[in-house]
Enzyme design. Structure first.
Site, mmCIF file in Angstrom:
data_model
loop_
_atom_site.group_PDB
_atom_site.id
_atom_site.type_symbol
_atom_site.label_atom_id
_atom_site.label_comp_id
_atom_site.label_asym_id
_atom_site.label_seq_id
_atom_site.Cartn_x
_atom_site.Cartn_y
_atom_site.Cartn_z
ATOM 1 N N CYS A 1 -18.579 48.708 18.220
ATOM 2 C CA CYS A 1 -19.576 49.022 19.257
ATOM 3 C C CYS A 1 -20.114 50.449 19.091
ATOM 4 C CB CYS A 1 -19.007 48.806 20.657
ATOM 5 S SG CYS A 1 -17.455 49.640 20.972
ATOM 6 N N CYS B 1 -9.906 43.919 23.883
ATOM 7 C CA CYS B 1 -10.497 44.837 22.903
ATOM 8 C C CYS B 1 -9.581 44.976 21.676
ATOM 9 C CB CYS B 1 -10.707 46.198 23.582
ATOM 10 S SG CYS B 1 -11.262 47.477 22.457
ATOM 11 N N ASP C 1 -5.928 63.748 25.993
ATOM 12 C CA ASP C 1 -5.574 62.329 25.999
ATOM 13 C C ASP C 1 -4.220 62.047 26.620
ATOM 14 O OD1 ASP C 1 -7.385 60.609 25.039
ATOM 15 O OD2 ASP C 1 -6.393 60.215 23.127
ATOM 16 N N CYS D 1 -29.334 54.338 27.890
ATOM 17 C CA CYS D 1 -29.098 53.083 27.165
ATOM 18 C C CYS D 1 -30.341 52.187 27.220
ATOM 19 C CB CYS D 1 -27.911 52.328 27.770
ATOM 20 S SG CYS D 1 -26.306 52.953 27.228
HETATM 21 S S1 SF4 Z 1 -25.216 50.400 21.770
HETATM 22 FE FE1 SF4 Z 1 -24.456 50.198 23.882
HETATM 23 S S2 SF4 Z 1 -23.850 52.253 24.459
HETATM 24 FE FE2 SF4 Z 1 -25.187 52.480 22.669
HETATM 25 S S3 SF4 Z 1 -27.263 52.754 23.529
HETATM 26 FE FE3 SF4 Z 1 -26.977 50.564 23.150
HETATM 27 S S4 SF4 Z 1 -26.266 49.765 25.133
HETATM 28 FE FE4 SF4 Z 1 -25.965 51.992 25.188
HETATM 29 S S1 SF4 Z 2 -16.611 46.284 19.616
HETATM 30 FE FE1 SF4 Z 2 -15.859 47.892 21.009
HETATM 31 S S2 SF4 Z 2 -15.201 46.773 22.859
HETATM 32 FE FE2 SF4 Z 2 -15.405 45.267 21.221
HETATM 33 S S3 SF4 Z 2 -13.386 45.053 20.323
HETATM 34 FE FE3 SF4 Z 2 -14.449 46.639 19.143
HETATM 35 S S4 SF4 Z 2 -13.901 48.592 20.137
HETATM 36 FE FE4 SF4 Z 2 -13.389 46.932 21.581
#
Ligand code: SF4
Ligand code: SF4
Length: 365
Positions: free
Chosen positions: A257, A227, A147, A201
């Site tokens: 996410c 973000c 990193d 995906c």
């Molecule tokens: S949540 Fe986002 S990254 Fe994960 S499989 Fe679905 S589209 Fe792809």
């Molecule tokens: S869901 Fe993913 S892209 Fe959206 S704010 Fe949270 S970490 Fe960032």
């Protein structure tokens, strides 16, 4: 197929453009890396095809926010063969280490990777052992990175065959999901290259749909300046008011996410004791910490990089979203402190709690 999944390595000889010495190095690496706790590794050849124009455009549009370090060293970041000497690097070894664990139950959330001890030095020590082994047994020049250097870790990991960069831009390993630290060793040795994984995906858009700040502006495109990970960690200064409510109960980072990604059904809890969640008190007590307490209690935690003012800023935002009347004395104390930014966020939180107590919609306050 997980081309370089450690458990499967050696069973798929057609994966490699082999030479005997390349095989020998990869086999030795497999054993050593596995013994050091890495669950997967792969190799990307350099020079490497990267989305250079996309990256430069992304920077030009300011989507990196105030992370100005991303503007520097692009001669090496976008041309990783330059990471050793005058274009002498030939391969990048990519290693993955699982940090997954369920969230502890408390009134606020911290990104899973930051729940326990900081991973940088811990992983770097392991990389240095691999570098030493490579140098002593096979020669070459090696540089370890966790990193820290100008490396685009995720596209490199994709090129090495560990997985694919999903629509959230995170690397997805098909047998593990997204909860891995990525580490790299850049080397002058020419090693057999991993087989690229295909993007799986499909029609899924869960990560895009769930993002509280709409930071994933299109599939595979992140506006980092929106973000929550950036806003609560990298960004110094006041958090723009339009994002504060969306931050919700997230004190440090955001996993939203990742939590929704269906590939994480394969996640298994980490066995690394160092990543076990630290004990932390409730937010109103954290707000009362002074510099000495923060330094002592955050020793060895990734959260230490926030420094006290950003830590308190974030606490105020979370309390503004989830706090109660019991939090008001601590917030009033913070509002009367010397730090103007913390005071402004504390006053914002006090007003929000007041609205909730009176059950008045915020907009009518
Ligand atoms: S949540 Fe986002 S990254 Fe994960 S499989 Fe679905 S589209 Fe792809
Ligand atoms: S869901 Fe993913 S892209 Fe959206 S704010 Fe949270 S970490 Fe960032």
């Amino acid at each position: 197929m997980d081309a370089y999944c450690l458990a499967g390595l050696g069973k798929h000889p057609y994966v490699y453009a082999v030479s005997y010495s390349g095989h020998a190095i990869v086999e030795k690496l497999r054993n050593e890396a596995e013994a050091l706790g890495f669950h997967a590794f792969g190799v990307a050849a350099v020079p490497l095809e990267l989305r250079r124009e996309y990256y430069e455009q992304w920077i030009a549009e300011g989507k990196h926010g105030t992370m100005t370090w991303m503007e520097r060293n692009n001669d090496r970041r976008l041309h990783p063969e330059q990471l050793i000497g005058n274009g002498e690097a030939r391969s990048i070894i990519v290693l993955a280490l699982n940090y997954y664990q369920p969230d502890p139950v408390r009134g606020y959330r911290i990104a899973k990777y930051a729940l326990g001890d900081d991973y940088h030095n811990f992983i770097l020590r392991r990389l240095k052992r691999l570098c030493r082994m490579l140098r002593e047994d096979y020669g070459g020049d090696q540089r370890p990175y966790v990193d820290t250097g100008p490396l685009l870790e995720k596209p490199i990991a994709e090129a090495a065959g560990l997985g694919w960069q999903g629509k959230s831009t995170i690397l997805i390993e098909p047998k593990r999901g997204t909860w891995s630290f990525l580490a790299n060793i850049v080397t002058t040795l020419e090693l057999p290259v991993g087989e690229k994984q295909k993007d799986r995906c499909g029609t899924c858009t869960r990560c895009i749909d769930v993002c509280p700040t709409q930071a994933i502006i299109a599939p595979y495109q992140l506006d980092a300046s929106k973000c929550i990970s950036y806003l609560t960690i990298e960004h110094d200064g006041a958090i723009p008011p339009e994002y504060r409510e969306a931050i919700g109960d997230r004190l440090y980072g955001c996993d939203e996410c990742l939590d929704v990604c269906p590939w994480n059904k394969w996640a298994v809890p980490t066995v690394e004791a160092k990543f076990a969640p630290r004990e932390l008190p409730e937010l109103r007590e954290l707000l009362g910490w002074d510099e000495a307490t923060f330094t002592e209690r955050m020793q060895g935690s990734p959260m230490r990089r926030l420094k006290l003012h950003r830590f308190k800023r974030n606490i105020c935002v979370v309390l503004g979203n989830v706090g109660t009347a019991e939090d008001l004395p601590a917030l009033r104390w913070a509002a009367g402190g010397d730090d103007a930014m913390v005071a402004e966020h504390a006053n914002w939180a006090i007003a929000r709690i007041g609205h909730r107590m009176r059950r008045v919609p915020i907009s009518q306050g």
